[in-house]
Motif scaffolding. Structure first.
Motif, mmCIF file in Angstrom:
data_model
loop_
_atom_site.group_PDB
_atom_site.id
_atom_site.type_symbol
_atom_site.label_atom_id
_atom_site.label_comp_id
_atom_site.label_asym_id
_atom_site.label_seq_id
_atom_site.Cartn_x
_atom_site.Cartn_y
_atom_site.Cartn_z
ATOM 1 N N ARG A 1 0.822 -1.212 -0.068
ATOM 2 C CA ARG A 1 0.036 -0.106 -0.165
ATOM 3 C C ARG A 1 0.783 1.256 -0.030
ATOM 4 O O ARG A 1 0.329 1.938 -0.753
ATOM 5 N N VAL B 1 0.096 1.858 -5.117
ATOM 6 C CA VAL B 1 -0.777 1.169 -6.015
ATOM 7 C C VAL B 1 -2.101 1.107 -5.538
ATOM 8 O O VAL B 1 -2.348 1.194 -4.487
ATOM 9 N N GLU B 2 -3.083 0.662 -6.418
ATOM 10 C CA GLU B 2 -4.372 0.851 -6.035
ATOM 11 C C GLU B 2 -4.753 -0.328 -5.037
ATOM 12 O O GLU B 2 -4.396 -1.676 -5.611
ATOM 13 N N LEU C 1 -7.419 -3.044 -3.930
ATOM 14 C CA LEU C 1 -8.648 -3.566 -4.365
ATOM 15 C C LEU C 1 -9.306 -4.049 -3.144
ATOM 16 O O LEU C 1 -10.588 -4.061 -3.255
ATOM 17 N N PHE D 1 -4.515 -6.031 -4.953
ATOM 18 C CA PHE D 1 -4.159 -4.619 -5.395
ATOM 19 C C PHE D 1 -4.108 -4.933 -7.013
ATOM 20 O O PHE D 1 -4.125 -6.002 -7.391
ATOM 21 N N ARG D 2 -3.906 -3.553 -7.627
ATOM 22 C CA ARG D 2 -3.605 -3.585 -8.841
ATOM 23 C C ARG D 2 -1.994 -3.082 -9.237
ATOM 24 O O ARG D 2 -1.809 -2.020 -8.646
#
Length: 135
Positions: A97, A101-102, A104, A119-120
């Motif tokens: 995190r 990154v994104e 999910l 995550f993506r």
């Protein structure tokens, strides 16, 4: 007949950006980084599974006529990703995190017996980390 997985392919928008994420954030090791007739063969391994290589494949490199469609699918996040096992899902979650990154899915105990998060990666591929449920 004995079979083993040797390579997993991920389509990525930018190989250098993906390399920085998988190497610097996740701690994977570069196994190959060579250019062969204009094609960059870029593979990484986990320290605990050096025989399984993740190929960071430039989207559209293999099928240039399908590049637009592949880029659209990648942007939607519908191409296959990678699942990793982690000793400590929560610590892994925090480290990933922090990379920006994104997220999910935050860590959660799943009814099928694992704790996981998702995550993506910088290209949009889903990556998941799973490990033992919390006691």
């Amino acid at each position: 007949m004995a079979l083993m997985i040797s390579h997993v392919f991920l389509e990525v928008r930018d190989q250098d950006e993906a390399l920085a994420f998988y190497r610097d954030v996740l701690g994977l090791r570069v196994n190959s980084d060579v250019v062969i007739e204009g094609y960059r063969w870029l593979t990484l391994t986990t320290p605990s599974q050096p025989d399984v290589e993740i190929v960071l494949n430039q989207v559209g490199m293999v099928y240039p006529t399908d590049r637009e469609q592949l880029e659209a699918l990648l942007a939607k996040g519908v191409l296959n990703g990678v699942f990793f096992k982690a000793d400590d899902v929560d610590a892994t979650f925090e480290k990933v995190r922090e990379s920006g990154v994104e997220v999910l899915q935050e860590p959660i105990d799943q009814p099928y017996g694992v704790r996981d998060c998702a995550f993506r990666d910088p290209s949009g591929n889903m990556i998941r980390f799973s490990g033992p449920k919390r006691s």
